[in-house]
Design a protein around this motif. Structure first.
Motif, mmCIF file in Angstrom:
data_model
loop_
_atom_site.group_PDB
_atom_site.id
_atom_site.type_symbol
_atom_site.label_atom_id
_atom_site.label_comp_id
_atom_site.label_asym_id
_atom_site.label_seq_id
_atom_site.Cartn_x
_atom_site.Cartn_y
_atom_site.Cartn_z
ATOM 1 N N LEU A 72 -7.371 -2.169 4.367
ATOM 2 C CA LEU A 72 -6.138 -1.531 3.911
ATOM 3 C C LEU A 72 -6.404 -0.092 3.463
ATOM 4 N N HIS A 73 -7.442 0.062 2.657
ATOM 5 C CA HIS A 73 -7.842 1.397 2.244
ATOM 6 C C HIS A 73 -8.692 1.997 3.346
ATOM 7 N N SER B 216 0.699 5.442 0.080
ATOM 8 C CA SER B 216 -0.175 6.592 0.195
ATOM 9 C C SER B 216 0.426 7.737 -0.592
ATOM 10 N N THR C 248 -7.186 2.122 -6.347
ATOM 11 C CA THR C 248 -6.925 3.462 -5.792
ATOM 12 C C THR C 248 -8.236 3.982 -5.247
ATOM 13 N N CYS D 130 -4.560 -3.596 -8.933
ATOM 14 C CA CYS D 130 -4.261 -2.402 -8.161
ATOM 15 C C CYS D 130 -5.560 -1.643 -7.906
ATOM 16 N N GLY E 89 -4.632 6.693 -1.549
ATOM 17 C CA GLY E 89 -3.656 5.614 -1.507
ATOM 18 C C GLY E 89 -3.858 4.643 -2.648
ATOM 19 N N ALA F 194 -3.163 0.553 -3.575
ATOM 20 C CA ALA F 194 -2.774 -0.745 -3.037
ATOM 21 C C ALA F 194 -2.597 -1.711 -4.182
ATOM 22 N N TRP G 293 -2.464 -5.664 -5.041
ATOM 23 C CA TRP G 293 -2.869 -6.935 -4.459
ATOM 24 C C TRP G 293 -2.318 -8.083 -5.290
ATOM 25 N N TYR H 272 0.859 -1.177 0.000
ATOM 26 C CA TYR H 272 0.000 0.000 0.000
ATOM 27 C C TYR H 272 0.889 1.219 0.000
#
Lengths: 380, 150
Positions: A332-333, A5, A356, A354, A361, A363, A365, A3
């Protein structure tokens, strides 16, 4: 799962280049920033400033290395890299409302822009005049187009709209391509023809079905025979090619999903206001879409012993003795996920994707890691 | 000044009705929904067959009709059935319903909240909690986004 940011502001939209070393994103303003991967860090390498309104869509053509952006200023620009700098070319879209989403076609000879003017602009490059021209698809769209996705044959285009319908149009431009062969969606494909439209047409078997909510996101499968879309009434639907296609919907228990993508021919990953991606599995034989599991990093809850004083304090403050910190999300988000993109493996055997979101951020995966981490998770 | 300027009736004109781009819902499907059968539901209630009454009252929801009376009657009937349940039985009853019925029940619950009678809100709140546990926030989202509701 990694992740990063980028900002404190929401990321309005993002796009990756071909080798996934650079990401172009809009930090919720009029610009597009391009970041380059630097080991484990990301450093900003370019700033594309041309739009007068928020940039609502970005797409990066992998082979021709051109970026197309569209914004709330009713314009779209095609950017080409010349001498290490990105140079914009204006595309006249002839719309009188904001542009909402943009997508390059698979062969990158045209792109489609969805807008609030209730139409889709299909833009292609005219060699004689050396500029981009566009054709409009208007009927029967009755509200803003929120999302677009191209079929692999470069002609069919799926559009999700605020008039509660998901449609498949033909965007055949005779100037740039030959006539396409027949597909499960239809064989006659003149420009602007509607080959599929979702929504109730007769059957009252499901009260309340169809006409549910804005279609936030549409996605064709790798073969193009399946179309999935998510709607604001918390449903995810899949349709198989053919005009009288059966539409299979799943009313999910989550908040509305804002983005969806196929990761194999039978599995979808969608994410939205619940801030974590979710897996859905489509079973063709049974004709069902089933909830596959929540894909997120399980948070290890540290249950340390708490003192008596803290216990009474918690009882006083939140009427319960445990220390559950409900102010923080365990995902996570930390805010809604607005866009999902496949990084590796394509839509047939995705290895990485991915997301957003509005927390600024991004992330990444990894599908294999998710499969092994989550028990009972099967990606067919 | 001419006489026409004295009139202000033009202020009462709803200009949005004349907008040619106004979104009009398609007139949907069949009109065979007259609401749940009152006689059947009452009979089941008298026999204390509460689960049966619940199933019966969730049939034929008056979604497509424009007749407000039908909708009112259906809504009151549903609240009557829901109030006749014992709190301990609610969970089992909700578990016996299928997905579309659960969404429909949530719609009726919110409709019931709109016009509270003596004890209805408390009863509906208990039902709301149990239905939420089964169907999740998605069912509430569907109540909010439904164009045609009970």
């Amino acid at each position: 799962m990694s992740y990063h940011s980028f900002l404190l502001e929401p990321i309005s939209c993002h796009a990756w280049n071909k080798d996934r070393s650079q990401i172009a994103l809009c930090p919720n303003n009029h610009e597009v920033h391009i970041y380059k991967k630097d080991g484990t860090k990301w450093s900003k390498v370019h700033e594309l400033k041309e739009h007068n309104g928020q940039v609502t869509g970005i797409d990066w053509a992998p082979d021709s290395n051109r970026i197309v952006t569209c914004g709330a200023d009713r314009n779209a620009y095609v950017w080409t890299l010349k001498d290490g700098a990105w140079k914009p070319t204006l595309v006249i879209l002839r719309i009188n409302r904001a542009a909402r989403c943009v997508r390059w076609s698979p062969r990158e000879n045209k792109f489609a822009v969805g807008s609030g003017s209730r139409l889709i602009s299909i833009c292609y490059f005219e060699q004689e005049n050396d500029w981009w021209v566009c054709k409009h698809i208007k009927k029967p769209i009755r509200s803003t187009i929120l999302s677009l996705d191209w079929h692999p044959n470069n002609v069919l285009l799926a559009a999700g709209s605020c008039d509660f319908k998901c449609r498949v149009f033909s965007a055949y431009i005779k100037e740039v391509e030959e006539k396409p062969g027949p597909t499960p969606w239809g064989s006659k494909m003149p420009f602007g023809e509607v080959l599929f439209e979702s929504g109730c047409s007769g059957a009252v078997s499901q009260p309340g079905a169809g006409g549910g909510g804005w279609v936030h996101s549409v996605c064709f499968s790798h073969s193009g025979n399946r179309l999935a879309w998510t709607s604001h009434d918390s449903t995810v639907s899949v349709a198989e090619g053919g005009k009288n296609a059966t539409v299979i919907s799943l009313s999910s228990e989550t908040l509305p999903l804002l983005c969806v993508t196929f990761i194999t021919e039978n599995s979808l990953v969608a994410a939205g206001h619940d801030c974590y991606p979710v897996l859905f599995v489509y079973d063709e034989a049974k004709g069902t879409v089933a909830f596959g599991g929540k894909l997120d990093v399980p948070k290890q809850s540290t249950q340390k012993g708490i003192s008596a004083r803290e216990r009474f304090q918690n009882l006083d403050r939140r009427a319960s003795e445990n220390q559950a910190n409900e102010k923080e999300l365990s995902s996570l988000h930390k805010n809604s996920i607005s866009q999902i993109s496949v990084l590796e493996g394509g839509r047939v055997q995705c290895a990485k994707f991915c997301t957003t979101g509005m927390d600024g951020g991004m992330a990444i995966w990894d599908v294999k890691t998710l499969e092994s981490a989550m028990k009972n998770l099967k990606i067919v | 000044m001419s006489k026409s300027t004295l009139s202000d009736r033009f202020r009462k004109v709803d200009v949005d009705e004349y907008d040619e781009n106004k979104f009009v819902d398609e007139d949907d499907c069949a009109e065979n929904q007259g609401g749940p059968d009152e006689a059947e539901v009452d009979a089941l209630l008298r026999q204390s067959n509460f689960n049966g009454a619940l199933q019966a009252v969730l049939k034929n929801p008056p979604i497509n009709t424009k007749n407000q009376n039908v909708k009112e009657r259906a809504s009151m009937l549903v609240v009557k059935v829901l109030s006749s349940f014992k709190s301990s039985d609610i969970e089992k009853a909700v578990a016996s319903l299928d997905k579309t019925d659960v969404d429909l029940l949530m719609k009726y619950i919110y409709k019931g909240f709109e016009k509270p009678t003596d004890n209805s809100s408390a009863v509906l709140l208990t039902w709301h909690e149990k239905v939420l546990a089964v169907a999740g926030v998605g069912s509430i989202v569907r109540v909010l986004t439904a164009r045609k509701t009970v």
